[in-house]
Design an enzyme around this catalytic site. Structure first.
Site, PDB file in Angstrom:
ATOM      1  N   ASN A 156      45.333  55.997  52.109  1.00  0.00           N
ATOM      2  CA  ASN A 156      44.615  55.777  53.378  1.00  0.00           C
ATOM      3  C   ASN A 156      43.103  55.924  53.330  1.00  0.00           C
ATOM      4  O   ASN A 156      42.376  55.298  54.101  1.00  0.00           O
ATOM      5  CB  ASN A 156      45.205  56.701  54.449  1.00  0.00           C
ATOM      6  CG  ASN A 156      44.942  58.164  54.133  1.00  0.00           C
ATOM      7  OD1 ASN A 156      45.014  58.593  52.979  1.00  0.00           O
ATOM      8  ND2 ASN A 156      44.602  58.934  55.148  1.00  0.00           N
ATOM      9  N   GLY A 232      48.838  63.692  49.326  1.00  0.00           N
ATOM     10  CA  GLY A 232      49.868  62.726  49.682  1.00  0.00           C
ATOM     11  C   GLY A 232      50.928  63.377  50.540  1.00  0.00           C
ATOM     12  O   GLY A 232      50.678  64.393  51.207  1.00  0.00           O
ATOM     13  N   SER A 233      52.119  62.814  50.521  1.00  0.00           N
ATOM     14  CA  SER A 233      53.188  63.289  51.410  1.00  0.00           C
ATOM     15  C   SER A 233      53.786  64.603  50.903  1.00  0.00           C
ATOM     16  O   SER A 233      53.804  64.859  49.690  1.00  0.00           O
ATOM     17  CB  SER A 233      54.272  62.223  51.498  1.00  0.00           C
ATOM     18  OG  SER A 233      54.757  61.925  50.199  1.00  0.00           O
ATOM     19  N   GLU A 252      47.153  68.747  49.062  1.00  0.00           N
ATOM     20  CA  GLU A 252      46.645  68.346  50.383  1.00  0.00           C
ATOM     21  C   GLU A 252      47.690  67.401  50.960  1.00  0.00           C
ATOM     22  O   GLU A 252      47.810  66.252  50.527  1.00  0.00           O
ATOM     23  CB  GLU A 252      45.303  67.645  50.225  1.00  0.00           C
ATOM     24  CG  GLU A 252      44.188  68.513  49.695  1.00  0.00           C
ATOM     25  CD  GLU A 252      43.601  69.454  50.755  1.00  0.00           C
ATOM     26  OE1 GLU A 252      42.738  70.260  50.420  1.00  0.00           O
ATOM     27  OE2 GLU A 252      44.023  69.332  51.932  1.00  0.00           O
ATOM     28  N   LEU A 253      48.464  67.910  51.924  1.00  0.00           N
ATOM     29  CA  LEU A 253      49.647  67.174  52.346  1.00  0.00           C
ATOM     30  C   LEU A 253      49.527  66.711  53.801  1.00  0.00           C
ATOM     31  O   LEU A 253      48.443  66.451  54.305  1.00  0.00           O
ATOM     32  CB  LEU A 253      50.883  68.046  52.116  1.00  0.00           C
ATOM     33  CG  LEU A 253      51.028  68.581  50.661  1.00  0.00           C
ATOM     34  CD1 LEU A 253      52.255  69.462  50.522  1.00  0.00           C
ATOM     35  CD2 LEU A 253      51.062  67.439  49.663  1.00  0.00           C
ATOM     36  N   CYS A 286      45.523  61.990  57.842  1.00  0.00           N
ATOM     37  CA  CYS A 286      46.300  63.237  57.823  1.00  0.00           C
ATOM     38  C   CYS A 286      45.961  64.122  59.018  1.00  0.00           C
ATOM     39  O   CYS A 286      46.771  64.924  59.453  1.00  0.00           O
ATOM     40  CB  CYS A 286      46.026  64.006  56.539  1.00  0.00           C
ATOM     41  SG  CYS A 286      44.281  64.359  56.314  1.00  0.00           S
ATOM     42  N   GLU A 380      55.559  63.917  60.983  1.00  0.00           N
ATOM     43  CA  GLU A 380      54.253  63.281  60.832  1.00  0.00           C
ATOM     44  C   GLU A 380      54.418  61.774  61.040  1.00  0.00           C
ATOM     45  O   GLU A 380      55.142  61.115  60.290  1.00  0.00           O
ATOM     46  CB  GLU A 380      53.668  63.530  59.447  1.00  0.00           C
ATOM     47  CG  GLU A 380      52.357  62.783  59.240  1.00  0.00           C
ATOM     48  CD  GLU A 380      51.764  62.998  57.870  1.00  0.00           C
ATOM     49  OE1 GLU A 380      52.480  62.910  56.861  1.00  0.00           O
ATOM     50  OE2 GLU A 380      50.549  63.259  57.811  1.00  0.00           O
TER      51      GLU A 380
HETATM   52  N1  LIG Z   1      45.846  66.636  53.538  1.00  0.00           N
HETATM   53  C1  LIG Z   1      45.072  65.623  53.207  1.00  0.00           C
HETATM   54  O1  LIG Z   1      43.881  65.771  52.895  1.00  0.00           O
HETATM   55  C2  LIG Z   1      45.640  64.232  53.196  1.00  0.00           C
HETATM   56  C3  LIG Z   1      44.755  63.151  53.126  1.00  0.00           C
HETATM   57  C4  LIG Z   1      45.303  61.854  53.132  1.00  0.00           C
HETATM   58  C5  LIG Z   1      46.665  61.657  53.182  1.00  0.00           C
HETATM   59  N2  LIG Z   1      47.492  62.746  53.227  1.00  0.00           N
HETATM   60  C6  LIG Z   1      48.934  62.565  53.310  1.00  0.00           C
HETATM   61  O2  LIG Z   1      49.348  61.517  52.429  1.00  0.00           O
HETATM   62  C7  LIG Z   1      50.454  60.828  53.007  1.00  0.00           C
HETATM   63  C8  LIG Z   1      50.179  59.350  53.076  1.00  0.00           C
HETATM   64  O3  LIG Z   1      49.721  58.876  51.811  1.00  0.00           O
HETATM   65  P1  LIG Z   1      50.704  58.112  50.801  1.00  0.00           P
HETATM   66  O4  LIG Z   1      51.695  57.292  51.560  1.00  0.00           O
HETATM   67  O5  LIG Z   1      49.860  57.445  49.775  1.00  0.00           O
HETATM   68  O6  LIG Z   1      51.462  59.362  50.135  1.00  0.00           O
HETATM   69  P2  LIG Z   1      52.530  59.330  48.921  1.00  0.00           P
HETATM   70  O7  LIG Z   1      52.965  60.722  48.743  1.00  0.00           O
HETATM   71  O8  LIG Z   1      53.515  58.253  49.137  1.00  0.00           O
HETATM   72  O9  LIG Z   1      51.645  58.875  47.649  1.00  0.00           O
HETATM   73  C9  LIG Z   1      50.518  59.644  47.274  1.00  0.00           C
HETATM   74  C10 LIG Z   1      50.251  59.390  45.785  1.00  0.00           C
HETATM   75  O10 LIG Z   1      51.349  59.895  45.019  1.00  0.00           O
HETATM   76  C11 LIG Z   1      51.849  58.893  44.159  1.00  0.00           C
HETATM   77  N3  LIG Z   1      53.268  59.166  43.973  1.00  0.00           N
HETATM   78  C12 LIG Z   1      54.316  58.598  44.604  1.00  0.00           C
HETATM   79  N4  LIG Z   1      55.477  59.145  44.166  1.00  0.00           N
HETATM   80  C13 LIG Z   1      55.132  60.080  43.240  1.00  0.00           C
HETATM   81  C14 LIG Z   1      55.847  60.993  42.422  1.00  0.00           C
HETATM   82  N5  LIG Z   1      57.180  61.060  42.448  1.00  0.00           N
HETATM   83  N6  LIG Z   1      55.169  61.816  41.581  1.00  0.00           N
HETATM   84  C15 LIG Z   1      53.815  61.770  41.538  1.00  0.00           C
HETATM   85  N7  LIG Z   1      53.067  60.933  42.284  1.00  0.00           N
HETATM   86  C16 LIG Z   1      53.729  60.100  43.115  1.00  0.00           C
HETATM   87  C17 LIG Z   1      51.526  57.602  44.869  1.00  0.00           C
HETATM   88  O11 LIG Z   1      51.499  56.501  43.959  1.00  0.00           O
HETATM   89  C18 LIG Z   1      50.143  57.915  45.418  1.00  0.00           C
HETATM   90  O12 LIG Z   1      49.183  57.730  44.403  1.00  0.00           O
HETATM   91  C19 LIG Z   1      50.652  61.426  54.399  1.00  0.00           C
HETATM   92  O13 LIG Z   1      51.651  62.418  54.376  1.00  0.00           O
HETATM   93  C20 LIG Z   1      49.317  62.068  54.679  1.00  0.00           C
HETATM   94  O14 LIG Z   1      49.389  63.138  55.605  1.00  0.00           O
HETATM   95  C21 LIG Z   1      47.012  64.027  53.263  1.00  0.00           C
HETATM   96  O1  LIG Z   2      43.669  61.484  55.796  1.00  0.00           O
HETATM   97  C1  LIG Z   2      43.155  62.581  55.689  1.00  0.00           C
HETATM   98  C2  LIG Z   2      41.711  62.696  55.280  1.00  0.00           C
HETATM   99  O2  LIG Z   2      41.522  63.867  54.518  1.00  0.00           O
HETATM  100  C3  LIG Z   2      40.824  62.719  56.501  1.00  0.00           C
HETATM  101  S1  LIG Z   2      39.176  62.391  56.062  1.00  0.00           S
HETATM  102  O3  LIG Z   2      39.097  60.923  55.844  1.00  0.00           O
HETATM  103  O4  LIG Z   2      38.880  63.115  54.813  1.00  0.00           O
HETATM  104  O5  LIG Z   2      38.325  62.843  57.170  1.00  0.00           O
END
Ligand SMILES: NC(=O)c1ccc[n+]([C@@H]2O[C@H](COP(=O)([O-])OP(=O)(O)OC[C@H]3O[C@@H](n4cnc5c(N)ncnc54)[C@H](O)[C@@H]3O)[C@@H](O)[C@H]2O)c1
Ligand SMILES: O=C[C@H](O)CS(=O)(=O)O
Length: 477
Positions: A156, A232-233, A252-253, A286, A380
């Site tokens: 994102n 990520g998730s 960072e989830l 997020c 979420e």
């Molecule tokens: N807390 C934060 O700062 C923050 C910021 C942005 C997004 N997010 C979270 O990320 C999620 C959305 O992003 P997304 O759909 O790309 O997340 P995702 O978990 O699907 O993917 C994140 C990354 O992990 C990789 N990945 C996928 N499966 C994997 C595995 N089994 N082992 C290792 N890596 C793997 C993906 O290719 C990608 O590069 C949401 O839950 C959002 O809240 C959190």
């Molecule tokens: O999606 C979550 C990001 O950490 C928010 S920000 O773009 O860093 O403000």
């Protein structure tokens, strides 16, 4: 081999060289659904080569002042190429151009702050001589880079969130193996080019594209990876932590961010900010506002103002200057959000605004008459939907905000210092934003959540602390 890649097939970047592979995956323009590039699919051999290159590079001298120079020059190059890189974000994320320019500007700040922090890494003197019998000893600590950092990032915010890992890792003296999101890898590829144009030594950053599950597993199997930093998730993050063993893991989830509108809030300002931060990046943030709790005395007035603000947002082509909200990352995700709304309506929720899908576009949607057990409140959403509910008392709303598996950031609009300070003590989040939404973030602040939102803090100063080990040195004189 040239470091400038073809415009159509992007290779891996390992040991300072672009490397082609046998297999490639398409990258699509998220609004037009047209193919814009193909990125390499790394094999386990590529992963192990990247880790080895990173390991060898981490042993070579790269003094702090050089790290500062590289990172600040890269920040300048990002600014110089802002329009080109913003256009990449428009294409690969579907992020509106004006928001994409903002991400490039923030990414430059993140690298610049990382460079500045490279000059501030220090240990401390330890008064070891104060111990009985140690009067002839002297001691201090040093911060030592962990070595090889594996960085895995989400779709994102694909430029700035990569900078939040690569910048501090390099600033701390580490080497990086980076795996960007498969849906949005192009900005990370461009950043890699820029960092090496800025003088980053070969092997300090190695870029792997391809399947996250495969590359993630291969990285976990490689004992030369010293630390994992993942955004990520929650499910993927938890699995990564399980497979990382005793190695450092920063996570960072997810979140389902809550905002509280107290009776003494500035309703117009709160409604405008809440609408903006409920729907920017099509809610794929997020810290996007997902739950809004409004003190019952002002509920109707606030809802009316928030509906007005939401309906002023321009939805459509992210390449247009006037667009505020573009497509979601895929039609599958847009359909998921549509299903969530339909499920909430079946359970009694009312759609105050939006509630319509057109392919990858889901209109900004406000739901009321919700209850805290609905999926749109409990999980979420990561989409352009927000649930608005009334509350009576301060104690009640603090309990409802805390009734979540997540705890990244929350926001409270109030002029009551007493309520704000009570919330600061009681609300279970990593960041509490008073008189703004949980969507507030600047890149030098400490940032990270509790519970299912992760562990560890980002923001260059804080990430550097996590990407170094503190070593004690004692002299027996
Ligand atoms: N807390 C934060 O700062 C923050 C910021 C942005 C997004 N997010 C979270 O990320 C999620 C959305 O992003 P997304 O759909 O790309 O997340 P995702 O978990 O699907 O993917 C994140 C990354 O992990 C990789 N990945 C996928 N499966 C994997 C595995 N089994 N082992 C290792 N890596 C793997 C993906 O290719 C990608 O590069 C949401 O839950 C959002 O809240 C959190
Ligand atoms: O999606 C979550 C990001 O950490 C928010 S920000 O773009 O860093 O403000």
């Amino acid at each position: 081999m040239s470091k400038v890649v073809s415009t159509k097939e992007q290779g891996l970047f390992i040991g300072g060289q672009w490397k082609r592979t046998d297999e490639y995956t398409s990258v699509w323009n998220k609004y037009t659904q047209k193919q814009i590039a193909k990125t390499a699919d790394a094999t386990q051999q590529d992963v192990n080569l990247a880790v080895e290159e990173a390991k060898q590079a981490s042993k070579r001298s790269f003094p702090a002042y050089q790290r500062f120079e590289v990172l600040t020059k890269a920040a300048d190059l990002l600014r110089k190429n802002q329009e080109e890189i913003a256009s990449l974000l428009v294409a690969e994320v579907g992020k509106p151009i004006k928001e994409s320019r903002g991400e490039v500007a923030r990414a430059a700040q993140t690298l610049e702050i990382s460079g500045e922090e490279a000059k501030r890494i220090h240990g401390e003197g330890v008064p070891i001589e104060a111990a009985p019998g140690s009067q002839n000893r002297q001691a201090f600590t040093k911060r030592i880079p962990v070595g090889v950092v594996a960085a895995i990032t989400p779709f994102n915010v694909p430029l700035n969130l990569v900078c939040h890992k690569v910048g501090p890792a390099i600033a701390a003296g580490n080497s990086v193996v980076l795996k960007p999101a498969s849906a949005t890898p192009l900005s990370a590829i461009r950043l890699t080019e820029i960092l090496f144009e800025a003088g980053l030594p070969d092997g300090r950053l190695n870029l792997l594209t391809g399947s996250g599950s495969k590359i993630g597993a291969w990285l976990c199997e490689n004992p030369d990876v010293n630390m994992f930093t993942f955004t990520g998730s929650p499910g993927v993050g938890q699995r990564l932590r399980e497979r990382a063993g005793l190695r450092k893991v920063a996570l960072e989830l997810g979140n389902n961010s809550a905002t509280v509108i107290h009776h003494d809030a500035n309703i117009e300002e709160a409604a405008k900010l809440t609408a903006q931060k409920s729907f920017n990046n099509a809610g794929q943030v997020c810290i996007s506002v997902q739950r809004v709790y409004v003190q019952e005395k002002i509920f109707d007035r606030f809802l009316e103002k928030m509906k007005e603000a939401a309906e002023e947002l321009v939805v459509g082509d992210p390449a247009q200057e006037t667009t505020d909200i573009g497509p979601m990352i895929s039609e599958t995700e847009a359909a998921r959000i549509e299903n969530w709304v339909q499920e909430a309506v079946k359970e009694g929720a009312e759609v105050v605004s939006g509630g319509e899908r057109n392919g990858v576009i889901y209109k900004p949607t406000i739901l009321t008459n919700v209850n805290d057990e609905m999926k749109v409140c409990r999980e979420e959403a990561f989409g352009p939907i927000v649930a608005v509910a009334p509350y009576k008392t301060e104690e009640e709303v603090i309990d409802r905000v805390n009734d979540s598996e997540y705890g990244l950031q929350a926001g409270i609009f109030t002029n009551s210092l007493d309520f704000a300070m009570t919330a600061a003590d009681k609300i279970e989040v990593g960041g509490l934003i008073i008189n703004d939404t949980p969507g507030y973030r600047v890149d030098h602040m400490p940032y990270g959540g509790v519970k299912k939102s992760g562990s560890g803090k980002e923001g260059p100063k804080y990430a550097i602390e996590e990407m170094t080990e503190e070593r004690l040195v004692v002299f027996n004189l």
